[in-house]
Design a protein around this motif. Structure first.
Motif, PDB file in Angstrom:
ATOM      1  N   TYR A 141     -79.054  40.600 -86.376  1.00  0.00           N
ATOM      2  CA  TYR A 141     -77.606  40.410 -86.325  1.00  0.00           C
ATOM      3  C   TYR A 141     -77.278  39.114 -85.800  1.00  0.00           C
ATOM      4  N   ARG A 142     -76.069  38.497 -85.986  1.00  0.00           N
ATOM      5  CA  ARG A 142     -75.696  37.264 -85.318  1.00  0.00           C
ATOM      6  C   ARG A 142     -74.051  37.291 -85.000  1.00  0.00           C
ATOM      7  N   PHE A 143     -73.728  36.898 -84.011  1.00  0.00           N
ATOM      8  CA  PHE A 143     -72.464  36.574 -83.784  1.00  0.00           C
ATOM      9  C   PHE A 143     -72.022  35.144 -83.483  1.00  0.00           C
ATOM     10  N   ILE A 144     -71.231  34.508 -84.451  1.00  0.00           N
ATOM     11  CA  ILE A 144     -70.882  33.222 -84.299  1.00  0.00           C
ATOM     12  C   ILE A 144     -69.220  32.800 -84.306  1.00  0.00           C
ATOM     13  N   SER A 145     -69.095  32.104 -83.152  1.00  0.00           N
ATOM     14  CA  SER A 145     -67.521  31.669 -83.061  1.00  0.00           C
ATOM     15  C   SER A 145     -66.609  32.789 -83.207  1.00  0.00           C
ATOM     16  N   SER A 146     -66.705  33.929 -82.540  1.00  0.00           N
ATOM     17  CA  SER A 146     -66.105  35.001 -82.387  1.00  0.00           C
ATOM     18  C   SER A 146     -65.498  35.237 -81.021  1.00  0.00           C
ATOM     19  N   GLU A 169     -80.363  32.738 -79.578  1.00  0.00           N
ATOM     20  CA  GLU A 169     -80.825  32.823 -81.116  1.00  0.00           C
ATOM     21  C   GLU A 169     -79.557  33.432 -81.934  1.00  0.00           C
ATOM     22  N   ASN A 170     -78.963  34.289 -81.363  1.00  0.00           N
ATOM     23  CA  ASN A 170     -78.329  35.467 -82.174  1.00  0.00           C
ATOM     24  C   ASN A 170     -76.728  35.347 -81.841  1.00  0.00           C
ATOM     25  N   ILE A 171     -76.532  34.617 -80.880  1.00  0.00           N
ATOM     26  CA  ILE A 171     -75.167  34.592 -80.270  1.00  0.00           C
ATOM     27  C   ILE A 171     -74.686  33.329 -79.926  1.00  0.00           C
ATOM     28  N   THR A 172     -73.939  32.728 -80.713  1.00  0.00           N
ATOM     29  CA  THR A 172     -73.292  31.289 -80.425  1.00  0.00           C
ATOM     30  C   THR A 172     -71.879  31.121 -80.470  1.00  0.00           C
ATOM     31  N   ASN A 173     -71.550  30.197 -79.492  1.00  0.00           N
ATOM     32  CA  ASN A 173     -70.014  29.781 -79.376  1.00  0.00           C
ATOM     33  C   ASN A 173     -69.172  30.869 -79.280  1.00  0.00           C
ATOM     34  N   ILE A 174     -69.510  31.707 -78.476  1.00  0.00           N
ATOM     35  CA  ILE A 174     -68.484  32.970 -78.343  1.00  0.00           C
ATOM     36  C   ILE A 174     -67.291  32.747 -77.343  1.00  0.00           C
ATOM     37  N   THR A 175     -66.445  33.464 -77.896  1.00  0.00           N
ATOM     38  CA  THR A 175     -65.189  33.412 -76.557  1.00  0.00           C
ATOM     39  C   THR A 175     -65.292  34.964 -76.195  1.00  0.00           C
ATOM     40  N   TRP A 176     -65.765  34.926 -74.840  1.00  0.00           N
ATOM     41  CA  TRP A 176     -65.872  36.186 -74.084  1.00  0.00           C
ATOM     42  C   TRP A 176     -64.590  36.736 -73.576  1.00  0.00           C
ATOM     43  N   GLU A 177     -64.256  37.919 -73.998  1.00  0.00           N
ATOM     44  CA  GLU A 177     -63.148  38.531 -73.303  1.00  0.00           C
ATOM     45  C   GLU A 177     -63.641  39.523 -72.265  1.00  0.00           C
ATOM     46  N   ASP A 178     -63.584  39.073 -71.037  1.00  0.00           N
ATOM     47  CA  ASP A 178     -64.023  40.208 -69.974  1.00  0.00           C
ATOM     48  C   ASP A 178     -62.682  40.646 -69.375  1.00  0.00           C
ATOM     49  N   VAL A 179     -63.064  41.984 -68.723  1.00  0.00           N
ATOM     50  CA  VAL A 179     -61.790  42.774 -68.353  1.00  0.00           C
ATOM     51  C   VAL A 179     -60.867  41.778 -67.550  1.00  0.00           C
TER      52      VAL A 179
END
Length: 498
Positions: free
Chosen positions: A405-410, A421-431
């Protein structure tokens, strides 16, 4: 004759008891007489909970759901109706029951001597099976339910509906290449629509198909919907009436079964299509993961009582698509090869708090091992009410079963993960980012009370400007061009000019 004192007491008590019984009997007689009193005064009239019964828009020759209205007597005395009748008799197709009495053809569509005692009520039930109206659009059909009181006063309840002649199609089987195009009448499908393994069904731009609750779409061959930004294909339930004053049945989940792409089905294309209020939106059965099973582009799957999209060991390409508000997961990937690019997965299902995740991916289905060859989530919003809307589930076997799996710019509503390796440039939405309204700040409207939703981006969303242009698609779900700083999700935020 002299009696002992205790005998006198007993006799006196008997006299008192006799007097009490007489008084009680007198009061009961007065009460009964009062309840049985009926007035013929013109000033004594009935009170209707509503003076109109609306059946909304219905299809001709198709029986409607039942509507009802309460009739009250608040006049202070009993009221007797000489008769209650349909003004137009048998001309309209309305069926009426008044206080348990059916206004039958044999009785001339009326009942006699209907009594409503003071402070009491009766209930009227109405159904409709309208005749065809011979026109292309909805036509107003109405009648009056007339109450003629003993005083000679007439009171009326108007009954109305817009009736629409439809093309009723039962147990449809597509055995050769076929195109369904918009017609002059709506197309209502009963019993199901099946596409044989050697056939392709094309649905032209602007077509709306109405599905009865027993009508699933089963594809063994190929399904191609050819919607455009200006003329989407729409696939929906056949109920055009309202559950409540604020809620049409078209906005209630589970109105029809949805679409199933069976194992023999490949090269399906769903483009600029709106699929809503189903049980499962689209289910992809296990197939050869090296062959394209489904391209879901520029489309919407919304308000499902099961899954939005369920892909079991299939190759699926999702682009510019909105999959939202499902009781189970909005998107569930069980093995296979799946790519999501510029999609909006938002889990705000309003009818059950035990809703699933926005995205779930796994390399097994129960005890069945299903290698996850690829699950790429790129420039995609994954959010909802819960604290964790992304669920990955890998079977434990020391890495012998693929789980790629990969998450990119999401934009992801989940706990932060350190995985370069699998997760890059993420906009994290914490509580903490959206304290009391988790995920809602991204969108124009999420009204769970009225069940109204608009998943276009709000100006406050962190999705704006944070997509990776290297993976960006030139147009969004609405066919609008993306700019040089594209937004995450299926909709490009329309920036207002200063």
């Amino acid at each position: 004759m002299q009696y002992p004192r205790h005998i006198h007491v007993i006799m006196n008590m008997r006299k008192i008891s006799t007097a009490i019984c007489a008084i009680t009997l007198s009061l009961l007689t007065v009460a009964c007489t009062d309840d049985n009193s009926f007035s013929s005064s013109p000033s004594n009239v009935l009170t209707f909970a509503s003076d109109t019964i609306r059946m909304d828009t219905v299809f001709s020759t198709v029986p409607t759901a039942t509507r009802s209205v309460w009739i009250y007597n608040k006049s202070g005395d009993g009221i007797r109706c000489v008769n209650v009748r349909l003004a137009n008799g048998n001309q309209t197709g309305f069926r009426v029951n008044v206080d348990g009495e059916y206004l039958s053809p044999e009785a001339g569509f009326q009942v006699q001597n209907v009594e409503v005692r003071k402070n009491d009520s009766i209930r009227v039930f109405v159904e409709l099976t309208s005749p065809t109206n011979g026109t292309d659009g909805p036509q107003l059909l109405e009648d009056d339910l007339v109450f003629t009181l003993e005083s000679g006063v007439q009171q009326k309840i108007n009954i109305n509906a817009y009736t629409w002649d439809a093309m009723l199609m039962r147990d449809v089987v597509i055995s050769r290449d076929t195109t369904i195009s918009p017609g002059t009448k709506p197309m209502v499908i009963y019993g199901g629509l099946t596409v044989d393994s050697a056939a392709t069904l094309r649905i032209a731009a602007g077509t709306t198909l109405y599905f009865h609750p027993d009508a699933a779409v089963d594809v063994y061959g190929r399904l191609v919907t050819e919607g455009t930004p200006e003329a989407n294909v729409t696939m929906r339930g056949d109920r055009t009436d309202w559950m409540f004053d604020y809620l049409p049945y078209d906005m209630v989940s589970g109105q029809w079964p949805g679409i199933r792409l069976h194992s023999s089905s490949y090269d399906n294309v769903i483009n600029f299509t709106d699929i809503h209020s189903t049980f499962d939106g689209v289910v992809c059965d296990s197939s050869d993961v090296s062959r394209m099973k489904l391209q879901l582009h520029n489309s919407t799957i919304h308000n499902c009582q099961g899954y939005g999209l369920m892909a079991v060991s299939s190759m699926v390409d999702l682009r510019n698509s909105q999959i939202t508000n499902t009781l189970n997961n909005c998107v569930a990937v069980f093995g296979g090869n799946v790519t999501l690019t510029h999609c909006t997965l938002a889990q705000f299902y309003p009818f059950d708090s035990n809703r699933g995740a926005a995205l779930m991916y796994s390399n097994h289905y129960g005890d069945i091992v299903l290698p996850l060859v690829r699950m790429d989530c790129i420039n995609t919003i994954v959010t909802g009410y819960g604290d964790d809307m992304v669920m990955g589930d890998s079977i434990t076997d020391n890495g012998q079963v693929e789980f790629n799996y990969r998450f990119i710019s999401s934009l992801l509503r989940t706990g932060r993960v350190e995985d370069n390796e699998n997760i890059t440039n993420i906009t994290w939405e914490d509580v903490e980012d959206t304290a009391c309204t988790p995920g809602e700040d991204n969108f124009v409207l999420t009204d769970i009370d009225m069940q109204r939703y608009d998943f276009h981006l709000d100006s406050l969303s962190h999705a704006i400007g944070n997509a990776d242009i290297n993976y960006s698609l030139p147009y969004d779900r609405d066919g609008m061009p993306r700019d040089e700083t594209p937004d995450i999700g299926c909709y490009e935020f329309i920036k207002k000019e200063e």
